[in-house]
Design a protein around this motif. Sequence first.
Motif, mmCIF file in Angstrom:
data_model
loop_
_atom_site.group_PDB
_atom_site.id
_atom_site.type_symbol
_atom_site.label_atom_id
_atom_site.label_comp_id
_atom_site.label_asym_id
_atom_site.label_seq_id
_atom_site.Cartn_x
_atom_site.Cartn_y
_atom_site.Cartn_z
ATOM 1 N N LYS A 412 0.726 -1.217 0.050
ATOM 2 C CA LYS A 412 -0.147 0.127 0.009
ATOM 3 C C LYS A 412 0.884 1.332 0.061
ATOM 4 C CE LYS A 412 -2.287 1.423 3.537
ATOM 5 N NZ LYS A 412 -3.071 1.505 4.970
ATOM 6 N N THR A 413 1.986 1.226 0.753
ATOM 7 C CA THR A 413 2.872 2.422 0.927
ATOM 8 C C THR A 413 3.560 2.551 -0.451
ATOM 9 O OG1 THR A 413 3.240 2.171 3.289
ATOM 10 C CG2 THR A 413 4.851 3.527 1.930
ATOM 11 N N ILE A 414 4.082 1.379 -1.141
ATOM 12 C CA ILE A 414 4.592 1.675 -2.313
ATOM 13 C C ILE A 414 3.721 2.127 -3.467
ATOM 14 C CG2 ILE A 414 5.651 0.433 -4.213
ATOM 15 C CD1 ILE A 414 6.655 -1.495 -2.072
ATOM 16 N N HIS A 415 2.549 1.653 -3.351
ATOM 17 C CA HIS A 415 1.340 2.214 -4.391
ATOM 18 C C HIS A 415 1.012 3.789 -4.148
ATOM 19 C CE1 HIS A 415 -1.973 2.717 -6.951
ATOM 20 N NE2 HIS A 415 -2.766 3.267 -5.707
ATOM 21 N N VAL A 416 1.058 4.417 -2.935
ATOM 22 C CA VAL A 416 0.718 5.657 -2.553
ATOM 23 C C VAL A 416 2.130 6.490 -3.020
ATOM 24 C CG1 VAL A 416 0.176 7.195 -0.878
ATOM 25 C CG2 VAL A 416 -0.922 5.131 -0.874
ATOM 26 N N VAL A 417 3.094 6.320 -2.536
ATOM 27 C CA VAL A 417 4.187 6.812 -2.829
ATOM 28 C C VAL A 417 4.545 6.927 -4.330
ATOM 29 C CG1 VAL A 417 6.956 7.054 -2.289
ATOM 30 C CG2 VAL A 417 5.239 6.571 -0.567
ATOM 31 N N SER A 418 4.556 5.764 -5.032
ATOM 32 C CA SER A 418 5.105 5.640 -6.234
ATOM 33 C C SER A 418 3.966 6.631 -7.122
ATOM 34 C CB SER A 418 4.984 4.389 -6.883
ATOM 35 O OG SER A 418 3.759 3.711 -6.837
ATOM 36 N N SER A 419 2.585 6.494 -6.757
ATOM 37 C CA SER A 419 1.537 7.392 -7.473
ATOM 38 C C SER A 419 2.007 8.967 -7.172
ATOM 39 C CB SER A 419 0.260 7.042 -7.116
ATOM 40 O OG SER A 419 -0.094 5.642 -7.262
ATOM 41 N N SER A 420 2.415 9.235 -5.996
ATOM 42 C CA SER A 420 2.792 10.683 -5.748
ATOM 43 C C SER A 420 3.875 11.184 -6.367
ATOM 44 C CB SER A 420 2.642 10.651 -4.286
ATOM 45 O OG SER A 420 3.283 11.820 -3.731
ATOM 46 N N PHE A 421 5.100 10.345 -6.405
ATOM 47 C CA PHE A 421 6.132 10.705 -6.744
ATOM 48 C C PHE A 421 5.961 10.780 -8.366
ATOM 49 C CE2 PHE A 421 9.423 9.789 -3.077
ATOM 50 C CZ PHE A 421 8.735 10.570 -2.177
ATOM 51 N N LYS A 422 5.355 9.607 -9.059
ATOM 52 C CA LYS A 422 5.237 9.599 -10.514
ATOM 53 C C LYS A 422 4.677 10.937 -11.079
ATOM 54 C CE LYS A 422 3.067 8.632 -14.752
ATOM 55 N NZ LYS A 422 1.748 9.115 -15.181
ATOM 56 N N ALA A 423 3.470 11.491 -10.279
ATOM 57 C CA ALA A 423 2.854 12.606 -10.734
ATOM 58 C C ALA A 423 3.600 13.924 -10.459
ATOM 59 C CB ALA A 423 1.482 12.791 -10.053
ATOM 60 N N THR A 424 4.103 13.971 -9.274
ATOM 61 C CA THR A 424 4.859 15.359 -8.858
ATOM 62 C C THR A 424 5.994 15.444 -10.014
ATOM 63 O OG1 THR A 424 4.061 15.126 -6.757
ATOM 64 C CG2 THR A 424 6.192 16.475 -7.186
ATOM 65 N N ILE A 425 7.062 14.375 -9.955
ATOM 66 C CA ILE A 425 8.234 14.240 -10.733
ATOM 67 C C ILE A 425 7.924 14.544 -12.253
ATOM 68 C CG2 ILE A 425 10.319 12.932 -11.335
ATOM 69 C CD1 ILE A 425 10.324 11.891 -8.554
ATOM 70 N N THR A 426 6.909 14.033 -12.847
ATOM 71 C CA THR A 426 6.801 14.143 -14.313
ATOM 72 C C THR A 426 6.038 15.481 -14.503
ATOM 73 O OG1 THR A 426 4.535 12.908 -14.106
ATOM 74 C CG2 THR A 426 6.887 11.616 -14.814
ATOM 75 N N TRP A 427 5.527 15.996 -13.634
ATOM 76 C CA TRP A 427 5.044 17.318 -13.838
ATOM 77 C C TRP A 427 6.110 18.386 -13.715
ATOM 78 C CZ3 TRP A 427 0.230 16.581 -10.376
ATOM 79 C CH2 TRP A 427 -1.122 16.498 -11.356
ATOM 80 N N SER A 428 7.099 18.014 -12.810
ATOM 81 C CA SER A 428 8.267 18.989 -12.500
ATOM 82 C C SER A 428 8.928 19.025 -13.808
ATOM 83 C CB SER A 428 8.755 18.734 -11.420
ATOM 84 O OG SER A 428 8.213 18.918 -10.105
ATOM 85 N N ASN A 429 9.271 17.530 -14.245
ATOM 86 C CA ASN A 429 10.217 17.488 -15.303
ATOM 87 C C ASN A 429 9.459 18.421 -16.833
ATOM 88 O OD1 ASN A 429 12.140 16.396 -17.355
ATOM 89 N ND2 ASN A 429 10.360 14.927 -18.032
ATOM 90 N N MET A 430 8.094 18.667 -16.941
ATOM 91 C CA MET A 430 7.725 19.395 -17.858
ATOM 92 C C MET A 430 8.019 20.756 -17.777
ATOM 93 S SD MET A 430 7.126 17.155 -20.203
ATOM 94 C CE MET A 430 6.438 18.189 -21.433
ATOM 95 N N GLN A 431 7.780 21.124 -16.575
ATOM 96 C CA GLN A 431 7.902 22.634 -15.875
ATOM 97 C C GLN A 431 9.276 22.981 -16.340
ATOM 98 O OE1 GLN A 431 8.410 23.143 -11.962
ATOM 99 N NE2 GLN A 431 8.525 25.302 -11.821
ATOM 100 N N ILE A 432 10.368 22.148 -15.568
ATOM 101 C CA ILE A 432 11.735 22.233 -15.997
ATOM 102 C C ILE A 432 12.486 22.510 -17.332
ATOM 103 C CG2 ILE A 432 14.015 21.325 -15.577
ATOM 104 C CD1 ILE A 432 12.930 20.141 -12.838
#
Length: 670
Positions: A412-432
């Motif tokens: 459960k932790t892996i699912h929540v953290v991976s979902s959160s990090f995937k969204a945040t980091i890919t959004w940040s990648n496009m901004q950067i």
Amino acid sequence: MDRAYQRTRILTNHLILNSPAQTACLTSNECLSYSPPELSEKYAFDVSEMRRLMDGHDVEERDRLFGLIIQSKLFNPRVRGGKVFVSPDYNQSMEQQREMTWKRIEYLLERGVFRGWMTGKGEEVEMKRFACFEVLGLFDHSISIKLGVHFFLWGGAIQFFGTKHHHDKWLRDTENYLIKGCFAMTELGHGSNVRGIETVTTYDSKTGEFIINTPCESAQKYWIGGAAKHATHTIVFSQLNINGTNEGVHALIAQIRDADGNVCPNIRIADCGHKIGLNGVDNGRIWFDNVRVPRENLLNSVADVSPDGKYLSSIKDPDQRFAAFLSPLTAGRVNIAVNAVYQSKVGLAIAIRYALTRRAFSLKANEPEVLLLDYPSHQRRLLPLLAKIYAMSFAANYLKMLYVKRTPQSNKTIHVVSSSFKATITWSNMQILQECREACGGQGLKTENRVGHLKAEHDVQSTFEGDNNILMQQVSKALFAEYVAAQKRNKVFEGLGLEHMNKPCPVIPSQLTSTTLRCSQFQMDALCLRERELLNRFVADVSQCLARGESKEHSFNTNYQLAEDLGKAFSDQAIFQTFVEAEATLAAGSLKDVLGMVRSLYALTCLEDVTYLRYGYLSVDNAAAVRGELTKLCSELRPHALALGGVILPTAPNPKDELPITFSIYFPGK
């Protein structure tokens, strides 16, 4: 007029020196002068140690693989300034890009790069595989996606869903590319809502075969990487209908091409065509017309069907059973998040080098023009993004370790953290990447300089393997469920990083000094305060909707803005925690001092988020103090910019290069 006269004189000199004798007298004019930033930029920390901290693991393996890449013309190696640069040729046609991607995979296969990727076991094997993916993704997104589909999705599905006879039959052939796998989950009518897919599989007990069928056009499998040209087999996700009862989504193996590349009977495949990026991946569409596969092709670790047609599963709850079938997507999300970090590194390394070479305007008459990065405004554009990349690197390393050390209790932790990090980091990648493109001016438009193409190549990360907005909603729902469960148990919070909720609520001082703003404990308190208050507010508002008799889904949808803010707050706090933990591993010294400034820059960038003013967590005066401190930190980090940007990329084995940079902007006269 003086400036115009000077330029006219330079051009005249070029034009009149046209005979061989005169040409021999040519010297470099000031308008063409170029000196690499390494000649003038200084740094005060051990760049090799910083790189080891950033990469986290398998540094030698990364460099070995990069050294292997630059030995082949398939990867377009070019020598510039004593360094070797590689990048794909995006000017090639779609068919040429696909063919080159496959040739590169064959080159790596012949040299044993994939040895043990499917048959090896243990944390060391998995981490080495992650490291190789990161290096290959640095070169080209298409090759990492093509490999990811084959190894992580097709191969991962067999590992997770299959049992011993599947492993014995398929994994070694997968590792050796004797078969080429793809992953048929997404349909034209259903992407994020996997539970709603329309492909149907029934069982024929007379022949001991499953029958896979595409009942309508919206059920066609769509965007299936590898399907259009190379894949020979696929994992098919479909509704399993046994004796008139729909048992939900299950996975089976189906062959779609023979050894000669011919499409198998009762299967139709079409090409998805040219895309805005990733044209080295052959995405395709698949239809199944009552395709028969042996009973043994059902991946049966979660559920099975007996020879006489009885449905068998140790997981009685359909929701839990469905969740088990989504586990390969977790590995995909981990890879996507990590890959996005490295694309940001490429873009920012290029933008920083450009800003340390390109000059614009003079502050006084007859003085040299000023380097872009010496302007406070340009520092403010790029250096907070650099701090974000460092934070995301530590978060990615944490996510990888969380994944390879997975247990049933941590899923459960892996699912929540991976979902959160995937969204945040890919959004940040496009901004950067967008900011880097603009910061490189016209040079950012050149295909050769990569930044613009990186945007197109990685735009898809925001939507595949889970639309980012939906992933963030899942994060908020998981936090809501954790909060409600803790209340019902009347116990403390445990898990998902919510332990800070058990402590007294942090208080932000009425006046923020520079010392306070740079204190890691204050920074953590401020991030925890936002997450805590938003979670309390979200639970209260959703609970009010439920008390009025509204459904849970409607209640969540009504409070989508809070859900988005909460998901971002959770992610920022979790990422910052990984930064603090990485910094804590360093002994006192210049490396730790510089990293501490980078950490403060990242934290204060998070505090600039609109939610701090929207919900009143920061006063207007304190928000101004945060902004002023950000400007000061950018100025202090300016002397370290090249070194901080340079250590984020791998290098070919060349110990003489103190600041290894793999990619660069090219200039006339370089």
